[in-house]
Design a protein around this motif. Structure first.
Motif, PDB file in Angstrom:
ATOM      1  N   ILE A  71       0.855  -1.187   0.000  1.00 18.47           N
ATOM      2  CA  ILE A  71       0.000   0.000   0.000  1.00 18.47           C
ATOM      3  C   ILE A  71       0.890   1.236   0.000  1.00 18.47           C
ATOM      4  O   ILE A  71       1.803   1.363   0.822  1.00 18.47           O
ATOM      5  N   LEU A  72       0.621   2.133  -0.933  1.00 19.07           N
ATOM      6  CA  LEU A  72       1.325   3.409  -1.015  1.00 19.07           C
ATOM      7  C   LEU A  72       0.401   4.476  -0.451  1.00 19.07           C
ATOM      8  O   LEU A  72      -0.735   4.629  -0.915  1.00 19.07           O
ATOM      9  N   TYR A  73       0.867   5.217   0.550  1.00 18.87           N
ATOM     10  CA  TYR A  73      -0.013   6.188   1.191  1.00 18.87           C
ATOM     11  C   TYR A  73       0.757   7.398   1.700  1.00 18.87           C
ATOM     12  O   TYR A  73       1.968   7.352   1.923  1.00 18.87           O
ATOM     13  N   THR A  94       5.288   7.014  -6.616  1.00 18.38           N
ATOM     14  CA  THR A  94       4.066   7.430  -7.312  1.00 18.38           C
ATOM     15  C   THR A  94       3.169   6.274  -7.721  1.00 18.38           C
ATOM     16  O   THR A  94       2.002   6.504  -8.043  1.00 18.38           O
ATOM     17  N   CYS A  95       3.668   5.019  -7.755  1.00 17.85           N
ATOM     18  CA  CYS A  95       2.805   3.942  -8.250  1.00 17.85           C
ATOM     19  C   CYS A  95       3.219   2.593  -7.700  1.00 17.85           C
ATOM     20  O   CYS A  95       4.370   2.392  -7.278  1.00 17.85           O
ATOM     21  N   LEU A 107       9.533   4.418  -7.473  1.00 15.88           N
ATOM     22  CA  LEU A 107      10.047   5.018  -6.240  1.00 15.88           C
ATOM     23  C   LEU A 107      10.586   6.428  -6.438  1.00 15.88           C
ATOM     24  O   LEU A 107      11.047   7.047  -5.483  1.00 15.88           O
ATOM     25  N   GLY A 108      10.529   6.925  -7.670  1.00 18.96           N
ATOM     26  CA  GLY A 108      11.047   8.261  -7.927  1.00 18.96           C
ATOM     27  C   GLY A 108      12.553   8.302  -8.029  1.00 18.96           C
ATOM     28  O   GLY A 108      13.155   9.380  -8.022  1.00 18.96           O
ATOM     29  N   THR A 109      13.188   7.124  -8.153  1.00 22.36           N
ATOM     30  CA  THR A 109      14.642   7.051  -8.286  1.00 22.36           C
ATOM     31  C   THR A 109      15.013   7.027  -9.759  1.00 22.36           C
ATOM     32  O   THR A 109      14.502   6.186 -10.514  1.00 22.36           O
ATOM     33  N   ILE A 136      16.073   8.517 -16.960  1.00 19.01           N
ATOM     34  CA  ILE A 136      14.609   8.496 -16.966  1.00 19.01           C
ATOM     35  C   ILE A 136      14.110   8.148 -15.563  1.00 19.01           C
ATOM     36  O   ILE A 136      14.772   7.427 -14.804  1.00 19.01           O
ATOM     37  N   THR A 137      12.950   8.710 -15.213  1.00 20.80           N
ATOM     38  CA  THR A 137      12.303   8.430 -13.935  1.00 20.80           C
ATOM     39  C   THR A 137      10.869   8.023 -14.212  1.00 20.80           C
ATOM     40  O   THR A 137      10.095   8.791 -14.791  1.00 20.80           O
ATOM     41  N   ALA A 138      10.515   6.816 -13.839  1.00 23.17           N
ATOM     42  CA  ALA A 138       9.174   6.296 -14.123  1.00 23.17           C
ATOM     43  C   ALA A 138       8.184   6.780 -13.073  1.00 23.17           C
ATOM     44  O   ALA A 138       8.454   6.735 -11.865  1.00 23.17           O
ATOM     45  N   THR A 139       7.013   7.220 -13.537  1.00 19.19           N
ATOM     46  CA  THR A 139       5.932   7.616 -12.631  1.00 19.19           C
ATOM     47  C   THR A 139       4.752   6.636 -12.685  1.00 19.19           C
ATOM     48  O   THR A 139       3.962   6.580 -11.755  1.00 19.19           O
ATOM     49  N   GLN A 140       4.625   5.881 -13.776  1.00 19.51           N
ATOM     50  CA  GLN A 140       3.634   4.813 -13.901  1.00 19.51           C
ATOM     51  C   GLN A 140       4.288   3.667 -14.671  1.00 19.51           C
ATOM     52  O   GLN A 140       5.172   3.901 -15.494  1.00 19.51           O
ATOM     53  N   VAL A 141       3.824   2.435 -14.416  1.00 21.72           N
ATOM     54  CA  VAL A 141       4.423   1.289 -15.093  1.00 21.72           C
ATOM     55  C   VAL A 141       3.353   0.235 -15.334  1.00 21.72           C
ATOM     56  O   VAL A 141       2.418   0.064 -14.538  1.00 21.72           O
TER      57      VAL A 141
END
Length: 390
Positions: A71-73, A94-95, A107-109, A136-141
């Motif tokens: 859970i991300l909160y 973010t996801c 993780l924003g890394t 590159i930094t992934a925000t959704q996957v």
């Protein structure tokens, strides 16, 4: 003996229903009371069943995403991820996404994706990371077979990047698209992905405010051949707003947004005319659409048919994230009117259950109807047997 008792019972009902019976006014009063009680119960039964306070996701904060056991909160001290009761700081996450028996995390890394639960001793209960390419930094996957599609930051806009899962030193291929896209949701399909979010118009576009250009609902169809950059096809650009959910149905797909919801069937787009703040697909293939703080109804899309159910009380949450577990329990998370975290849950199976008030009334209606027809039939049989004219 049973026949005599039944005959006496039927005879008693007939005497009560006779026009000149001394019990006429008593039966009329009883009938009126039954009608009033029935009307009240029917009104109550029109409320959605199975609504409860709280959520199946037991965290103290505003839930942003969930997948598997993670859970991300947003807590008071920042963004956190909990996994099987183990908490980790994740200030830029973010996801979360389930993929091939693992849970992936944005993780924003830069250049890395987090993962947990791969079955190994090292990463089964501890977050590990793997390389997704430089800069590159992934925000959704979202993963489809061995292909991984990612939403990556590109200045003030978003772009799409793809890699093969398991490559030692992946070289991500990044899409090029004119315009300022903000992409929030991805869903794998048979031949690629559906990606939703919004497209922001350029400054002074059609006389818009140059300091705050409008954003329009956007749905993309994305394919990747494994070599070139992901190919993007615009399926839908709607009114001002943003797409926040895409769900598979028996007939196709439903994309939900803050301005409208659309149906996508064999590439054909049709408007459903329903806006929402958040949405979720349940285990029955239905899509639930939730309005804002104070809304009194919830819309349910089933096989492209829309039903609107009344909530027992006005919604006390501004919903920002909704999920449905394996048992069909829908959890709605957001903030209340004081901006404090709040949650409620709905049993998606309760509205069709015989144990709900509506189901009990339906069952009662059938039993009463059977009893009335039985009395009528008995009266006709008795009249025929005695040679009476009726």
């Amino acid at each position: 003996m049973d026949g005599e008792l039944l005959g006496e019972s039927m005879s008693g009902w007939r005497r009560l229903l006779e026009e000149e019976s001394e019990h006429q006014w008593l039966s009329f009063a009883a009938f009126s009371i039954i009608v009033i009680i029935g009307a009240v119960l029917i009104d109550w039964s029109s409320d959605l069943s199975g609504v409860h306070d709280g959520s199946s996701l037991d965290v103290e904060g505003i839930v942003m995403d969930s997948a598997g056991h993670s859970i991300l909160y947003q807590a008071d001290d920042g963004i956190r991820i909990t996994h099987k009761e183990i908490e980790n700081n994740a200030q830029y996450a973010t996801c979360l996404e389930e993929y091939r028996g693992m849970t992936l995390a944005c993780l924003g890394t830069e250049g890395m994706l987090g993962f947990i639960g791969d079955g190994s001793d090292d990463c089964d209960d501890t977050w590990c990371q793997f390389n997704i390419g430089e800069n590159i930094t992934a925000t959704q996957v979202s993963g489809k077979n061995l292909a991984i599609l990612m939403v990556v930051q590109d200045g003030t806009s978003d772009a799409l990047a793809a890699i093969w899962f398991g490559e030692t030193n992946p070289e991500p291929v990044i899409s090029n698209h004119e315009g300022n896209m903000h992409l929030d949701v991805m869903l794998p399909t048979e031949d690629g992905w559906l990606v939703g979010g919004s497209w922001q118009a350029p400054a002074n576009w059609l006389g818009s405010n140059p300091t705050s250009p409008p954003m329009y609902e956007l749905v993309l169809h994305v394919t990747w051949d494994g070599v070139n950059a992901p190919a993007i096809e615009i399926l839908h650009m709607g009114n001002e707003g943003s797409i926040h959910g895409i769900f598979a149905t028996d007939n196709g797909y439903i994309a939900t947004g803050t301005s409208d919801a659309i149906s996508i069937i064999n590439g054909e787009i049709s408007s459903l005319g329903m806006s929402s703040y958040a949405a979720v697909g349940d285990k029955n293939g239905d899509v639930w659409l939730f309005g804002g703080l104070g809304s009194q109804t919830v819309a349910i899309i089933s096989d492209s048919e829309i039903s609107v159910e009344r909530l027992p009380e006005p919604l006390e949450i501004l919903p920002s994230y909704v999920t449905c577990d394996e048992d069909g329990m829908i959890s709605i998370h957001g903030t209340d009117n004081t901006d404090n975290p709040s949650a409620m849950s709905i049993d998606s199976n309760a509205r069709k259950s015989f144990t709900s008030l509506r189901g009990i009334l339906d069952l009662g209606f059938m039993l009463v109807s059977i009893m009335i027809f039985s009395i009528m039939g008995w009266n006709i049989f008795e009249a025929i047997r005695k040679g009476e004219v009726f």
